[in-house]
Motif scaffolding. Sequence first.
Motif, PDB file in Angstrom:
ATOM      1  N   PRO A  27       0.833  -1.210   0.000  1.00 31.18           N
ATOM      2  CA  PRO A  27       0.000   0.000   0.000  1.00 31.18           C
ATOM      3  C   PRO A  27       0.866   1.260   0.000  1.00 31.18           C
ATOM      4  CG  PRO A  27      -0.068  -1.072   2.147  1.00 31.18           C
ATOM      5  CD  PRO A  27       0.729  -1.957   1.243  1.00 31.18           C
ATOM      6  N   TRP A  28       0.347   2.302  -0.586  1.00 32.48           N
ATOM      7  CA  TRP A  28       1.013   3.598  -0.635  1.00 32.48           C
ATOM      8  C   TRP A  28      -0.068   4.666  -0.677  1.00 32.48           C
ATOM      9  CZ3 TRP A  28      -1.144   5.312  -5.018  1.00 32.48           C
ATOM     10  CH2 TRP A  28      -1.349   4.421  -6.072  1.00 32.48           C
ATOM     11  N   THR A  29       0.347   5.893  -0.399  1.00 35.39           N
ATOM     12  CA  THR A  29      -0.564   7.036  -0.435  1.00 35.39           C
ATOM     13  C   THR A  29       0.079   8.140  -1.258  1.00 35.39           C
ATOM     14  OG1 THR A  29      -1.455   6.498   1.742  1.00 35.39           O
ATOM     15  CG2 THR A  29      -1.796   8.748   0.959  1.00 35.39           C
ATOM     16  N   LEU A  30      -0.709   8.701  -2.181  1.00 35.04           N
ATOM     17  CA  LEU A  30      -0.269   9.830  -2.989  1.00 35.04           C
ATOM     18  C   LEU A  30      -1.384  10.865  -3.041  1.00 35.04           C
ATOM     19  CD1 LEU A  30       1.385   8.109  -6.093  1.00 35.04           C
ATOM     20  CD2 LEU A  30       2.544   9.450  -4.340  1.00 35.04           C
ATOM     21  N   LEU A  31      -1.006  12.077  -3.372  1.00 40.31           N
ATOM     22  CA  LEU A  31      -1.985  13.144  -3.581  1.00 40.31           C
ATOM     23  C   LEU A  31      -2.407  13.170  -5.033  1.00 40.31           C
ATOM     24  CD1 LEU A  31      -0.310  16.049  -1.560  1.00 40.31           C
ATOM     25  CD2 LEU A  31      -2.134  14.510  -0.803  1.00 40.31           C
ATOM     26  N   ASP A  32      -3.670  13.536  -5.276  1.00 41.33           N
ATOM     27  CA  ASP A  32      -4.128  13.683  -6.647  1.00 41.33           C
ATOM     28  C   ASP A  32      -3.929  15.131  -7.105  1.00 41.33           C
ATOM     29  OD1 ASP A  32      -6.237  15.193  -5.608  1.00 41.33           O
ATOM     30  OD2 ASP A  32      -7.745  13.654  -5.958  1.00 41.33           O
ATOM     31  N   HIS A  34      -5.846  17.493  -7.107  1.00 39.94           N
ATOM     32  CA  HIS A  34      -6.539  18.450  -6.229  1.00 39.94           C
ATOM     33  C   HIS A  34      -5.964  18.426  -4.812  1.00 39.94           C
ATOM     34  CE1 HIS A  34      -9.474  18.978  -9.411  1.00 39.94           C
ATOM     35  NE2 HIS A  34      -9.587  17.673  -9.484  1.00 39.94           N
ATOM     36  N   ASP A  35      -4.809  17.776  -4.650  1.00 36.95           N
ATOM     37  CA  ASP A  35      -4.129  17.614  -3.360  1.00 36.95           C
ATOM     38  C   ASP A  35      -4.951  16.817  -2.354  1.00 36.95           C
ATOM     39  OD1 ASP A  35      -1.759  18.897  -4.103  1.00 36.95           O
ATOM     40  OD2 ASP A  35      -2.618  20.868  -3.684  1.00 36.95           O
ATOM     41  N   VAL A  36      -5.773  15.899  -2.845  1.00 41.33           N
ATOM     42  CA  VAL A  36      -6.547  15.000  -1.995  1.00 41.33           C
ATOM     43  C   VAL A  36      -5.804  13.666  -1.944  1.00 41.33           C
ATOM     44  CG1 VAL A  36      -8.754  13.790  -1.726  1.00 41.33           C
ATOM     45  CG2 VAL A  36      -8.704  16.130  -2.614  1.00 41.33           C
ATOM     46  N   PRO A  37      -5.532  13.150  -0.738  1.00 37.16           N
ATOM     47  CA  PRO A  37      -4.781  11.891  -0.646  1.00 37.16           C
ATOM     48  C   PRO A  37      -5.619  10.678  -1.065  1.00 37.16           C
ATOM     49  CG  PRO A  37      -5.373  12.666   1.539  1.00 37.16           C
ATOM     50  CD  PRO A  37      -5.812  13.720   0.574  1.00 37.16           C
ATOM     51  N   TYR A  38      -4.945   9.692  -1.611  1.00 32.42           N
ATOM     52  CA  TYR A  38      -5.550   8.414  -1.967  1.00 32.42           C
ATOM     53  C   TYR A  38      -4.579   7.336  -1.532  1.00 32.42           C
ATOM     54  CZ  TYR A  38      -7.325   4.432  -4.539  1.00 32.42           C
ATOM     55  OH  TYR A  38      -7.809   3.189  -4.857  1.00 32.42           O
ATOM     56  N   THR A  39      -5.104   6.298  -0.887  1.00 33.94           N
ATOM     57  CA  THR A  39      -4.289   5.163  -0.461  1.00 33.94           C
ATOM     58  C   THR A  39      -4.714   3.925  -1.238  1.00 33.94           C
ATOM     59  OG1 THR A  39      -4.030   6.089   1.753  1.00 33.94           O
ATOM     60  CG2 THR A  39      -3.597   3.735   1.512  1.00 33.94           C
ATOM     61  N   TYR A 103     -11.419  13.017 -14.315  1.00 36.07           N
ATOM     62  CA  TYR A 103     -10.950  11.829 -13.599  1.00 36.07           C
ATOM     63  C   TYR A 103      -9.794  12.195 -12.679  1.00 36.07           C
ATOM     64  CZ  TYR A 103      -7.605  11.992 -17.443  1.00 36.07           C
ATOM     65  OH  TYR A 103      -6.664  12.407 -18.355  1.00 36.07           O
ATOM     66  N   ARG A 104      -9.597  11.339 -11.706  1.00 29.88           N
ATOM     67  CA  ARG A 104      -8.566  11.557 -10.697  1.00 29.88           C
ATOM     68  C   ARG A 104      -7.215  11.058 -11.216  1.00 29.88           C
ATOM     69  NH1 ARG A 104      -9.340   9.480  -4.504  1.00 29.88           N
ATOM     70  NH2 ARG A 104      -8.244  11.243  -3.629  1.00 29.88           N
ATOM     71  N   ILE A 105      -6.185  11.862 -10.979  1.00 31.39           N
ATOM     72  CA  ILE A 105      -4.821  11.496 -11.352  1.00 31.39           C
ATOM     73  C   ILE A 105      -3.983  11.522 -10.077  1.00 31.39           C
ATOM     74  CG2 ILE A 105      -2.820  12.018 -12.783  1.00 31.39           C
ATOM     75  CD1 ILE A 105      -4.707  13.777 -14.497  1.00 31.39           C
ATOM     76  N   LEU A 106      -3.448  10.380  -9.714  1.00 26.41           N
ATOM     77  CA  LEU A 106      -2.546  10.322  -8.567  1.00 26.41           C
ATOM     78  C   LEU A 106      -1.159  10.682  -9.064  1.00 26.41           C
ATOM     79  CD1 LEU A 106      -3.927   7.047  -7.017  1.00 26.41           C
ATOM     80  CD2 LEU A 106      -4.527   9.409  -6.493  1.00 26.41           C
ATOM     81  N   LEU A 107      -0.572  11.681  -8.446  1.00 27.23           N
ATOM     82  CA  LEU A 107       0.678  12.250  -8.934  1.00 27.23           C
ATOM     83  C   LEU A 107       1.869  11.774  -8.111  1.00 27.23           C
ATOM     84  CD1 LEU A 107      -0.648  15.877  -9.420  1.00 27.23           C
ATOM     85  CD2 LEU A 107      -0.405  14.093 -11.151  1.00 27.23           C
TER      86      LEU A 107
END
Length: 155
Positions: A27-32, A34-39, A103-107
Motif C-alpha cells: 500500500p502507498w498514499t499519494l496526492l491527486d 486536487h491535493d486529496v490523498p488516496y491510499t 478523472y482523478r490522477i494520482l501524482l
Amino acid sequence: MKAAALMLLCLLSTAALALEPGDRLAPWTLLDQHDVPYTLSEQTRVLLVARDMDGAKLVNAALEGKPKGYLEQRQAIFLADVSRMPRVIATLFALPKMRDYSYRILLDRDARIAPRYPAGEGEVLWLQLKGGKLVEQKVFKEAGTLEQALAAELP
C-alpha cells in the motif's frame, strides 16, 4: 568487463522488481491533482500507470468525454509519474490543466511509487488486482484499445 558486470547488475535489479501474478502490492498514499490523498487499497481492481507524458496522453485520450466518476465506477485509479516534469512547468501549466480533467490522477512527484511498476515509455501499464494482489498485467500503446478495456471493466 566492468560494463558487462554493471549491465548484469541492472538486469538482476530489474528482475527483482518484476511483478508476478499473486504478488501483493504494497500500500502507498499519494496526492491527486486536487491535493486529496488516496491510499491504494484492497478494493482497487485496476491500477493504470503512466511513466511519461506520452503514456498519460493515452489515458487522457481513452477517457476523453467520459463522465466524472468513470474510473471510480470501475474501481480503477490512474497513477502518473510526473517526477521528470520541471516543478515550475507543473505548477504553472500542467497541474491547472489536470484539475479540469473529469478523472482523478494520482501524482508521483518524487518517483517514489511509479518505479515499482514496469511501465515503459509511451505506454500505459494495466495492473488487474483482486484483494490487493496482482492477477494480471497488460500494456496498452493505443488509446482505443485502452478505452475498450476500460469499457468492459465493470464490477
